[in-house]
Design an enzyme around this catalytic site. Structure first.
Site, PDB file in Angstrom:
ATOM      1  CB  CYS A 276      -0.932  -0.005   1.213  1.00 15.23           C
ATOM      2  SG  CYS A 276      -2.085  -1.382   1.175  1.00 15.23           S
TER       3      CYS A 276
HETATM    4  N1  LIG Z   1      -2.569  -6.497   1.789  1.00 16.94           N
HETATM    5  C1  LIG Z   1      -3.094  -5.503   2.456  1.00 16.94           C
HETATM    6  O1  LIG Z   1      -2.865  -5.352   3.633  1.00 16.94           O
HETATM    7  C2  LIG Z   1      -4.027  -4.507   1.811  1.00 16.94           C
HETATM    8  C3  LIG Z   1      -4.644  -3.543   2.611  1.00 16.94           C
HETATM    9  C4  LIG Z   1      -5.532  -2.648   2.044  1.00 16.94           C
HETATM   10  C5  LIG Z   1      -5.765  -2.717   0.669  1.00 16.94           C
HETATM   11  N2  LIG Z   1      -5.140  -3.637  -0.109  1.00 16.94           N
HETATM   12  C6  LIG Z   1      -5.449  -3.690  -1.536  1.00 16.94           C
HETATM   13  O2  LIG Z   1      -6.220  -4.856  -1.802  1.00 16.94           O
HETATM   14  C7  LIG Z   1      -5.918  -5.369  -3.094  1.00 16.94           C
HETATM   15  C8  LIG Z   1      -5.492  -6.834  -3.001  1.00 16.94           C
HETATM   16  O3  LIG Z   1      -4.299  -6.910  -2.249  1.00 16.94           O
HETATM   17  P1  LIG Z   1      -3.779  -8.267  -1.613  1.00 16.94           P
HETATM   18  O4  LIG Z   1      -2.733  -7.862  -0.645  1.00 16.94           O
HETATM   19  O5  LIG Z   1      -4.894  -9.103  -1.134  1.00 16.94           O
HETATM   20  O6  LIG Z   1      -3.115  -8.961  -2.901  1.00 16.94           O
HETATM   21  P2  LIG Z   1      -2.615 -10.475  -2.999  1.00 16.94           P
HETATM   22  O7  LIG Z   1      -1.566 -10.480  -4.040  1.00 16.94           O
HETATM   23  O8  LIG Z   1      -2.311 -11.012  -1.653  1.00 16.94           O
HETATM   24  O9  LIG Z   1      -3.890 -11.268  -3.529  1.00 16.94           O
HETATM   25  C9  LIG Z   1      -4.460 -11.049  -4.755  1.00 16.94           C
HETATM   26  C10 LIG Z   1      -5.042 -12.347  -5.276  1.00 16.94           C
HETATM   27  O10 LIG Z   1      -5.688 -12.056  -6.518  1.00 16.94           O
HETATM   28  C11 LIG Z   1      -5.459 -13.142  -7.395  1.00 16.94           C
HETATM   29  N3  LIG Z   1      -5.662 -12.686  -8.758  1.00 16.94           N
HETATM   30  C12 LIG Z   1      -4.848 -11.942  -9.538  1.00 16.94           C
HETATM   31  N4  LIG Z   1      -5.429 -11.715 -10.732  1.00 16.94           N
HETATM   32  C13 LIG Z   1      -6.632 -12.325 -10.697  1.00 16.94           C
HETATM   33  C14 LIG Z   1      -7.686 -12.447 -11.632  1.00 16.94           C
HETATM   34  N5  LIG Z   1      -7.602 -11.898 -12.830  1.00 16.94           N
HETATM   35  N6  LIG Z   1      -8.766 -13.157 -11.258  1.00 16.94           N
HETATM   36  C15 LIG Z   1      -8.847 -13.722 -10.059  1.00 16.94           C
HETATM   37  N7  LIG Z   1      -7.885 -13.644  -9.121  1.00 16.94           N
HETATM   38  C16 LIG Z   1      -6.787 -12.951  -9.458  1.00 16.94           C
HETATM   39  C17 LIG Z   1      -4.042 -13.570  -7.083  1.00 16.94           C
HETATM   40  O11 LIG Z   1      -3.784 -14.890  -7.526  1.00 16.94           O
HETATM   41  C18 LIG Z   1      -4.024 -13.433  -5.558  1.00 16.94           C
HETATM   42  O12 LIG Z   1      -4.412 -14.637  -4.922  1.00 16.94           O
HETATM   43  C19 LIG Z   1      -4.856  -4.445  -3.667  1.00 16.94           C
HETATM   44  O13 LIG Z   1      -5.457  -3.461  -4.431  1.00 16.94           O
HETATM   45  C20 LIG Z   1      -4.246  -3.805  -2.432  1.00 16.94           C
HETATM   46  O14 LIG Z   1      -3.687  -2.542  -2.699  1.00 16.94           O
HETATM   47  C21 LIG Z   1      -4.279  -4.543   0.440  1.00 16.94           C
END
Ligand SMILES: NC(=O)c1ccc[n+]([C@@H]2O[C@H](COP(=O)([O-])OP(=O)(O)OC[C@H]3O[C@@H](n4cnc5c(N)ncnc54)[C@H](O)[C@@H]3O)[C@@H](O)[C@H]2O)c1
Length: 454
Positions: free
Chosen positions: A288
């Protein structure tokens, strides 16, 4: 699967009776915990992911996220949770929440490929009466420009449109944005207590999303548009990024002036208003803080606007690993050891305390810079017995084995604390090490000439 035109009252009734089917796309750090929250509320949740290994592991009851126990997955399965890579099943869902990555390209522009490919995969199956919510952090405009646009473009031949104003009949798709605001590793504020910000393309989308999220979260905050909700999430993270940059800069000045910046921040934090404490470190990491601000500066350029705070904060934070390495070099030289050839152990590689997440971690850059200066670098992290390669790093090494007594630390010229995991006994670290470079104030309260705070 729902057929015929759905009425808003029926939709809300399905949420109230937990018969609404919830689909969550992207079963990562955000999507998987969200899945479990809805399962706890007795919704039947279907998880969608393109990663076949994750799908398979979840369906056999395994977890791949440290803080999620297999028992949590098993409990969700009892409420009907299944993972799948079959996007045709989107048609069965009443609500679809999208939690896919939104990283940066090498030139700091948004990499929207995951959101775009998700929308292209699901749009053929999206139907009237469904709620589609984007949760991924992104620039203002994404929900309209990518989510709503793809649904309408792909759905045009089937007569699928996005709802914009109207009555009780849901003869189109409800579209909203609701950012994930989780703070990984924060054990103080339970996720359900973090208010859920929601911006709907129309008021019914916001109302539907609020009803759904309201079953899990104690409070929902309804905004006038998806763009306002998208901007809210960016403001929160930019605020954090800018303030961390401020204390990182102040730390460097304080070091020159021989003032303890940590002492200063603690004292300032006693003010009951007008000051919120942020702490310096070796840089910023995670999915983030180093990433999201650039989503806005990129968008700002399209409006002929230069977001100077964001650029400056990014510059300061990104310079921190080099600063830490320079300080380590000086500390070693002060003890008659050249950085080139010095044995350095980096303690902690996760981007922050007690998380099993390496993304954008400044420790990785520090290791790269130390190795580039000719140091013999090893690392240790209880969460990472080995580190391979990722989007922006290629470490490809195993953690240096440490016994409980940590006597092995004495074999290094320097121990550099990059991440202050609570599993570490820092008194012992200081006791065993020859020199400690502490970027996290982990050794606070320990009086020793071996410690260099930086
Ligand atoms: N990790 C955090 O603490 C956090 C906090 C707030 C916001 N966010 C936001 O949330 C979002 C997700 O982050 P995350 O940390 O969970 O990411 P992550 O990489 O842990 O998980 C994302 C998942 O999406 C899957 N994926 C990718 N492309 C795909 C598709 N086309 N169809 C289906 N699945 C697909 C991946 O295989 C993965 O399992 C981002 O925008 C991030 O900025 C994350």
């Amino acid at each position: 699967m729902t057929t015929g035109v759905v009425q808003m009252t029926d939709w809300l009734e399905r949420v109230a009776t937990r018969t609404a089917r919830v689909g969550i796309i992207g079963l990562g750090y955000v999507g998987l915990p969200l899945t479990l929250l809805f399962s706890e509320e007795r919704f039947e949740v279907t998880g969608f992911d393109i990663d076949g290994a994750k799908v398979a592991r979840l369906n056999t009851g395994e977890s791949y996220i440290h803080r999620i126990e297999p028992a949590h997955i098993a409990a969700a399965q009892k409420h009907g949770f299944r993972a799948t890579a079959d996007f045709a099943r989107i048609a069965e869902m009443d609500a679809v929440l999208i939690c896919v990555p939104t990283p940066l390209n090498a030139d700091h522009s948004p990499d929207m490929s995951f959101v775009v490919s998700t929308m292209e995969s699901i749009a053929p199956y999206v139907r009237a009466g469904q709620l589609i919510v984007l949760e991924s952090t992104t620039y203002p405009g994404t929900t309209e420009e990518i989510v709503a646009e793809t649904i309408e473009r792909v759905g045009v031949e089937r007569g699928v449109r996005v709802l914009r104003g109207g009555g009780d009949e849901l003869d189109g798709v409800l579209v909203a944005f609701s950012p994930e605001r989780e703070d990984p590793g924060n054990l103080v504020t339970p996720r359900r207590e973090i208010p859920k910000v929601i911006g709907g393309v129309d008021a019914r989308a916001a109302q539907a999303a609020s009803a759904l999220y309201g079953t899990v979260f104690q409070r929902t905050v309804l905004m006038s548009s998806p763009a306002a909700a998208e901007m809210t999430k960016l403001l929160e993270n930019i605020y954090r990024c800018v303030n961390i940059a401020l204390v990182n800069e102040l730390k460097q000045l304080c070091e020159r002036m021989e003032i303890d910046v940590w002492e200063v921040i603690e004292a300032a934090a006693t003010k009951p208003f007008g000051f919120q404490a942020f702490y310096p470190g070796p840089g910023v990491g995670g999915h983030c803080i180093p990433v999201d601000p650039f989503y806005l500066s990129w968008k700002a350029q399209q409006y002929g606007f230069a977001s100077r705070f964001i650029e400056l904060a990014g510059e300061v934070n990104e310079s921190m690993p080099a600063y830490v390495v320079e300080r380590t070099k000086q500390a070693l030289e002060h003890r008659g050891v050249a950085l080139k050839g010095a044995k350095v152990l980096v303690l902690g590689v996760a981007y922050k305390r007690d998380v099993d997440d390496l993304r954008e971690s400044p420790a990785l850059r520090i290791i790269e810079l130390l190795a580039g200066s000719g140091a013999e670098v090893e690392y240790h992290d209880p969460f990472f017995p080995e580190v391979g390669h990722g989007r922006h790093y290629a470490l490809n090494r195993r953690a240096y084995p440490l016994t409980e007594g940590m006597t092995e630390l004495g074999g290094f010229d320097c121990v550099l604390i990059a991440t202050d995991h609570s599993a570490y006994d820092f008194e012992r670290v200081v006791e065993q090490a020859r020199l400690v470079v502490d970027t996290r104030n982990a050794a606070r309260g320990i009086a020793s000439g071996k410690i260099v705070r930086c």
